[in-house]
Design a protein around this motif. Structure first.
Motif, PDB file in Angstrom:
ATOM      1  N   ASP A  63       2.285  -3.681   0.481  1.00 48.70           N
ATOM      2  CA  ASP A  63       2.600  -4.985  -0.096  1.00 48.70           C
ATOM      3  C   ASP A  63       3.028  -4.945  -1.570  1.00 48.70           C
ATOM      4  N   HIS A  64       2.612  -3.939  -2.292  1.00 48.39           N
ATOM      5  CA  HIS A  64       2.860  -3.998  -3.739  1.00 48.39           C
ATOM      6  C   HIS A  64       4.325  -3.800  -4.091  1.00 48.39           C
ATOM      7  N   VAL A  65       4.926  -2.771  -3.498  1.00 51.21           N
ATOM      8  CA  VAL A  65       6.354  -2.553  -3.725  1.00 51.21           C
ATOM      9  C   VAL A  65       6.992  -2.389  -2.353  1.00 51.21           C
ATOM     10  N   GLY A  99       2.756  -8.785   3.769  1.00 53.30           N
ATOM     11  CA  GLY A  99       2.656  -9.789   2.727  1.00 53.30           C
ATOM     12  C   GLY A  99       1.533  -9.374   1.802  1.00 53.30           C
ATOM     13  N   VAL A 100       1.312 -10.172   0.771  1.00 50.78           N
ATOM     14  CA  VAL A 100       0.305  -9.827  -0.234  1.00 50.78           C
ATOM     15  C   VAL A 100      -1.083  -9.745   0.427  1.00 50.78           C
ATOM     16  N   CYS A 101      -1.727  -8.597   0.286  1.00 52.61           N
ATOM     17  CA  CYS A 101      -2.978  -8.292   0.987  1.00 52.61           C
ATOM     18  C   CYS A 101      -3.986  -9.447   1.010  1.00 52.61           C
ATOM     19  N   HIS A 102      -4.279 -10.009  -0.161  1.00 49.57           N
ATOM     20  CA  HIS A 102      -5.356 -11.003  -0.219  1.00 49.57           C
ATOM     21  C   HIS A 102      -4.945 -12.371   0.337  1.00 49.57           C
ATOM     22  N   ALA A 103      -3.668 -12.521   0.630  1.00 47.82           N
ATOM     23  CA  ALA A 103      -3.236 -13.727   1.337  1.00 47.82           C
ATOM     24  C   ALA A 103      -3.101 -13.422   2.830  1.00 47.82           C
ATOM     25  N   GLY A 120      -9.434  -0.956  -2.541  1.00 45.39           N
ATOM     26  CA  GLY A 120      -9.126  -0.375  -3.841  1.00 45.39           C
ATOM     27  C   GLY A 120      -8.225  -1.294  -4.624  1.00 45.39           C
ATOM     28  N   ASP A 121      -8.746  -2.487  -4.910  1.00 48.44           N
ATOM     29  CA  ASP A 121      -7.942  -3.501  -5.591  1.00 48.44           C
ATOM     30  C   ASP A 121      -8.878  -4.510  -6.216  1.00 48.44           C
ATOM     31  N   SER A 122      -8.667  -4.815  -7.480  1.00 51.32           N
ATOM     32  CA  SER A 122      -9.653  -5.633  -8.185  1.00 51.32           C
ATOM     33  C   SER A 122      -9.730  -7.081  -7.690  1.00 51.32           C
ATOM     34  N   HIS A 123      -8.669  -7.576  -7.046  1.00 52.12           N
ATOM     35  CA  HIS A 123      -8.728  -8.973  -6.594  1.00 52.12           C
ATOM     36  C   HIS A 123      -9.279  -9.137  -5.171  1.00 52.12           C
ATOM     37  N   THR A 124      -9.958  -8.114  -4.695  1.00 49.73           N
ATOM     38  CA  THR A 124     -10.628  -8.186  -3.395  1.00 49.73           C
ATOM     39  C   THR A 124     -11.657  -9.307  -3.379  1.00 49.73           C
ATOM     40  N   GLY A 306       4.176 -17.177  -6.899  1.00 51.78           N
ATOM     41  CA  GLY A 306       3.800 -16.263  -5.818  1.00 51.78           C
ATOM     42  C   GLY A 306       2.442 -15.665  -6.103  1.00 51.78           C
ATOM     43  N   SER A 307       2.141 -14.534  -5.454  1.00 44.20           N
ATOM     44  CA  SER A 307       0.934 -13.721  -5.646  1.00 44.20           C
ATOM     45  C   SER A 307      -0.255 -14.167  -4.799  1.00 44.20           C
ATOM     46  N   CYS A 308      -1.307 -13.340  -4.858  1.00 43.74           N
ATOM     47  CA  CYS A 308      -2.526 -13.641  -4.111  1.00 43.74           C
ATOM     48  C   CYS A 308      -3.289 -14.811  -4.724  1.00 43.74           C
ATOM     49  N   THR A 309      -2.913 -15.208  -5.912  1.00 43.59           N
ATOM     50  CA  THR A 309      -3.574 -16.361  -6.541  1.00 43.59           C
ATOM     51  C   THR A 309      -2.948 -17.668  -6.058  1.00 43.59           C
ATOM     52  N   THR A 367       5.806 -10.139  -1.132  1.00 47.53           N
ATOM     53  CA  THR A 367       5.407  -8.900  -1.805  1.00 47.53           C
ATOM     54  C   THR A 367       4.699  -9.268  -3.104  1.00 47.53           C
ATOM     55  N   CYS A 368       3.959  -8.312  -3.664  1.00 49.06           N
ATOM     56  CA  CYS A 368       3.342  -8.524  -4.966  1.00 49.06           C
ATOM     57  C   CYS A 368       4.418  -8.603  -6.051  1.00 49.06           C
ATOM     58  N   GLY A 369       5.417  -7.748  -5.895  1.00 50.47           N
ATOM     59  CA  GLY A 369       6.600  -7.803  -6.732  1.00 50.47           C
ATOM     60  C   GLY A 369       6.341  -7.915  -8.220  1.00 50.47           C
ATOM     61  N   ALA A 370       6.838  -9.009  -8.783  1.00 49.73           N
ATOM     62  CA  ALA A 370       6.813  -9.169 -10.242  1.00 49.73           C
ATOM     63  C   ALA A 370       5.399  -9.280 -10.804  1.00 49.73           C
ATOM     64  N   CYS A 371       4.427  -9.636  -9.961  1.00 50.61           N
ATOM     65  CA  CYS A 371       3.067  -9.873 -10.448  1.00 50.61           C
ATOM     66  C   CYS A 371       2.549  -8.714 -11.279  1.00 50.61           C
ATOM     67  N   LEU A 372       2.832  -7.502 -10.840  1.00 55.20           N
ATOM     68  CA  LEU A 372       2.331  -6.356 -11.598  1.00 55.20           C
ATOM     69  C   LEU A 372       3.452  -5.559 -12.237  1.00 55.20           C
ATOM     70  N   GLY A 373       4.605  -6.201 -12.379  1.00 56.44           N
ATOM     71  CA  GLY A 373       5.685  -5.580 -13.127  1.00 56.44           C
ATOM     72  C   GLY A 373       6.185  -4.284 -12.536  1.00 56.44           C
ATOM     73  N   THR A 389       0.389 -16.184 -11.311  1.00 61.62           N
ATOM     74  CA  THR A 389      -0.442 -15.028 -10.967  1.00 61.62           C
ATOM     75  C   THR A 389      -1.788 -15.079 -11.693  1.00 61.62           C
ATOM     76  N   ASN A 390      -2.473 -13.941 -11.770  1.00 63.30           N
ATOM     77  CA  ASN A 390      -3.842 -13.965 -12.286  1.00 63.30           C
ATOM     78  C   ASN A 390      -4.076 -13.094 -13.522  1.00 63.30           C
ATOM     79  N   ARG A 391      -3.096 -12.310 -13.935  1.00 62.29           N
ATOM     80  CA  ARG A 391      -3.320 -11.383 -15.049  1.00 62.29           C
ATOM     81  C   ARG A 391      -2.228 -11.526 -16.086  1.00 62.29           C
ATOM     82  N   GLY A 395       1.828  -6.041 -21.072  1.00 63.01           N
ATOM     83  CA  GLY A 395       2.626  -5.158 -20.222  1.00 63.01           C
ATOM     84  C   GLY A 395       2.497  -5.418 -18.736  1.00 63.01           C
ATOM     85  N   ARG A 396       1.701  -6.416 -18.343  1.00 61.91           N
ATOM     86  CA  ARG A 396       1.439  -6.632 -16.919  1.00 61.91           C
ATOM     87  C   ARG A 396       2.722  -6.842 -16.100  1.00 61.91           C
ATOM     88  N   MET A 397       3.637  -7.679 -16.602  1.00 63.31           N
ATOM     89  CA  MET A 397       4.866  -7.917 -15.835  1.00 63.31           C
ATOM     90  C   MET A 397       6.043  -7.151 -16.423  1.00 63.31           C
TER      91      MET A 397
HETATM   92  S1  SF4 Z   1      -2.883  -9.526  -8.280  1.00 62.94           S
HETATM   93 FE1  SF4 Z   1      -0.697  -9.321  -7.958  1.00 62.94          FE
HETATM   94  S2  SF4 Z   1      -0.440  -7.135  -7.573  1.00 62.94           S
HETATM   95 FE2  SF4 Z   1      -2.618  -7.575  -7.264  1.00 62.94          FE
HETATM   96  S3  SF4 Z   1      -2.807  -8.019  -5.067  1.00 62.94           S
HETATM   97 FE3  SF4 Z   1      -2.483  -9.965  -6.133  1.00 62.94          FE
HETATM   98  S4  SF4 Z   1      -0.270 -10.317  -5.997  1.00 62.94           S
HETATM   99 FE4  SF4 Z   1      -0.632  -8.152  -5.589  1.00 62.94          FE
END
Ligand code: SF4
Lengths: 436, 180
Positions: A63-65, A99-103, A120-124, A306-309, A367-373, A389-391, A395-397
């Motif tokens: 999902d990330h790229v 799609g984005v894992c947490h969604a 292995g992802d902080s937004h779990t 977009g994003s899991c948020t 996709t996570c796409g731009a969320c994490l640059g 997004t959430n962060r 340099g995040r994006m």
């Molecule tokens: S914070 Fe961004 S990069 Fe991390 S899972 Fe959510 S959408 Fe993907």
């Protein structure tokens, strides 16, 4: 003395207590994505332990790229794909279904009250919205999760956050969680689980609850948890209808997973949202919060929705309400990434995609796409983004870029104006307002 | 159990963070081996040459709060891939310390006075360390101490039970695989 929901989950899943503070828990699900999992897979292979504890309890996604943007990301995807095939991991989501894992994982019905989940992802922490204990972990923990279905945790304390009052129109779950993070600070809940409760949370949809839980980690929390209720059962019903006679019996079963009245909390925080205004972050820390009015006029180059948020259907509806019949500013690049294929197709059916496109947004695949640059909308140095997004770390994006976090409605209004601004009141919104 | 004996490198600075240990641009690597050449690449410290000075080293002795910043496990891996399985400091960032033990590596905490004494006696010399894990001691030795003669010093360290078990097993993967 009663117990908190988290304590109950720990108790029922404990298989070892290697020292006073450490608990080893069995896991109900291990989630995997292509950024953190390949190195775990390779390490297991090099140890001669290329096994999985239970292919049905492992859920994996690229999902990330995606689609891959270069050789390295292609290699990450390839490792995941071959591993999923080798171990018969049937819930593996690749291009077309990803799609984005947490969604995606909640939408597939993979999260249930009382579950223990790692990734292995902080937004779990997002999955705590279902009354589960879900936490982000490092690679070695992920590796052991994949191999043995267990994980060691420090016994966390619970912080109770009660949200009361009446949510003003145009103020959303995103604003509530930004407010909470502003109050707690980025370390305010470190080593704790935040339990979100109160009438405002009770009245929220699962989507809105996930927005709350998603950002618990931004205040340092191990997880954000919400007690299951009718809303949870309604959301899960398509996946659990064969397990229960009716919704009432499902609810009765899931109500095992609530905190006792006399449970002990490490901290309590009460937030009355009655006079809350739409909020944004300023600077590189998510606890640096201002009202949209205070930040009004801040010029942006890109708006990302977009994003899991905030990439779920409700979020897209809220943004579309503002965008309908309007054009975004010439100076703004608008990017919409629906979080999952089903969000995307629902948005198509409801005419939302057309509204976004007519207003001047580009619509990407889920996709996570731009969320994490990493792809799909990286910022140039000095550029500014308004983002759902959430962060907002430096340099995040994209290196040297600035990210202002906000709700989808505020992001949409900002796209139209070309600078940070509040969404117009409902009556003044776009032409197809009634439709949503 | 991993090897906790060999040549010692002294890094005379507090708060050496994970970005200095392994820069973020290497996080897309899919093998631990690929991290090896980049250990401490961005550490700017007088008299320290990245790459060269970590060659043949088994133990690092440093000051306070080693491993702060991002939680990336790539930091202990970069050490491990260079044969460095042990770091001695006044204290560590929490996640970094746990990541070390999860990998079967030793993060030993000593009080600031002891660390200072070690720096005084051994920094800048050809120093070796020998660890008796069961006893919880490390013996530092050099043939060319500051006064020109050989110096030896043994220090004791404490660990929690769980940390001990992780080291004995060679890390969390091995521990969990043999136990659960
Ligand atoms: S914070 Fe961004 S990069 Fe991390 S899972 Fe959510 S959408 Fe993907």
């Amino acid at each position: 003395m009663g117990k908190t929901l988290t304590e109950k989950i720990f108790e029922t899943h404990e298989i070892d207590k290697p020292d006073e503070k450490t608990r080893v828990l069995t896991l109900d699900a291990v989630f995997c994505h292509e950024i953190t999992t390949p190195i775990a897979i390779n390490d297991l292979i090099s140890r001669g332990k290329d096994r999985v504890f239970d292919p049905e309890k492992i859920k994996a996604v690229i999902d990330h790229v995606t689609p891959a943007k270069d050789t390295k990301t292609a290699a990450q995807g390839k490792i995941m794909r071959e591993w999923a095939r080798r171990h018969n991991i049937r819930d593996f989501f690749d291009i077309g279904r990803n799609g984005v894992c947490h969604a995606l994982f909640p939408e597939q019905g993979f999260v249930r009250p009382g579950y223990t989940i790692i990734m292995g992802d902080s937004h779990t922490c997002t999955h705590g919205a279902f009354g589960a204990f879900a936490a982000g972990v490092g690679t070695t923990d992920l590796e052991v999760g994949i191999l043995k279905g267990v994980c060691a945790f420090r016994m966390p304390e619970t912080m109770k956050i009660e949200v009361t009052g009446t949510l003003p129109e145009g103020v959303y779950a995103k604003d509530v969680i930004l407010k909470i993070i502003g109050e707690l600070g980025v370390n305010g809940a470190t080593n704790k689980v935040i339990e979100f409760t109160g009438p405002i949370v009770d009245a929220m949809s699962m989507e809105a609850r996930m927005t709350l839980s998603n950002m618990a980690v931004e205040a340092g929390a191990t997880s954000g948890i919400i007690m299951p209720d009718e809303t949870t059962v309604d959301y899960l019903w398509p996946y659990i209808k064969d397990d229960f006679e009716n919704k009432e019996t499902a609810l009765a079963e899931y109500r095992r997973w609530i905190s006792d009245e006399d449970a002990a909390y490490a901290d309590e925080l009460h937030i009355d949202v009655s006079s809350l205004e739409p909020l944004v972050t300023v600077g590189y820390k998510p606890d640096n919060i201002k009202t949209v009015r205070e930040a009004e006029g801040t010029v942006v180059d890109q708006v990302y929705i977009g994003s899991c948020t905030n990439g779920r259907i409700e979020d897209l509806r809220e943004a579309a309400r503002v965008l309908a019949g309007r054009k975004i500013a010439d100076s703004v690049r608008g990017i919409l990434s629906p979080a999952t294929p089903s969000v995307y197709s629902k948005a198509l059916e409801e005419g939302i995609i057309k509204i976004f496109m007519d207003s001047g947004f580009v619509v990407t695949n889920p996709t996570c796409g731009a969320c994490l640059g990493m792809s799909n909308g990286v910022l140039a140095p000095g550029e500014v983004a308004a983002s759902t997004t959430n962060r907002n770390f430096n340099g995040r994006m994209g290196k040297g870029g600035m990210v202002h976090l906000m709700s989808p409605a505020t992001a949409a209004a900002t796209a139209v104006a070309g600078h940070i601004t509040n969404a117009p009141a409902a009556g003044e919104q776009g032409a197809t307002n009634e439709k949503f | 159990m991993k090897n906790f004996n060999g040549r010692v490198l002294f890094l005379d600075r507090s708060d050496i963070n994970t970005d200095e240990i392994i820069p973020a641009k290497y996080l897309t690597e899919i093998s631990k081996e690929a991290l090896a050449p980049h250990l401490l690449e961005d550490l700017e410290l007088e008299g320290f040459t990245p790459g060269k000075d970590t060659e043949g080293i088994s133990i690092i002795v440093t000051r306070e709060n080693f491993g702060s910043g991002s939680s990336r496990e790539h930091a202990p891996w970069a050490l491990e891939m260079n044969g460095i399985n042990m770091v001695v400091a006044v204290n560590f960032a929490r996640i970094f310390r746990q990541n070390m033990f999860n990998g079967g590596m030793l993060a030993v905490e000593l009080d600031p006075e002891t660390i200072e004494e070690l720096f005084q006696a051994f920094a800048g010399t050809e120093c070796t360390g020998k660890t008796d894990f069961e006893k919880g001691t490390i013996t530092f030795h050099t043939e060319n101490g500051p006064a020109g003669s050989a110096v030896e010093r043994t220090v004791s360290f404490d660990l929690y039970d769980f940390q001990r078990e992780l080291i004995r097993a060679g890390g969390w993967v091995e521990y969990a695989d043999s136990r659960y």
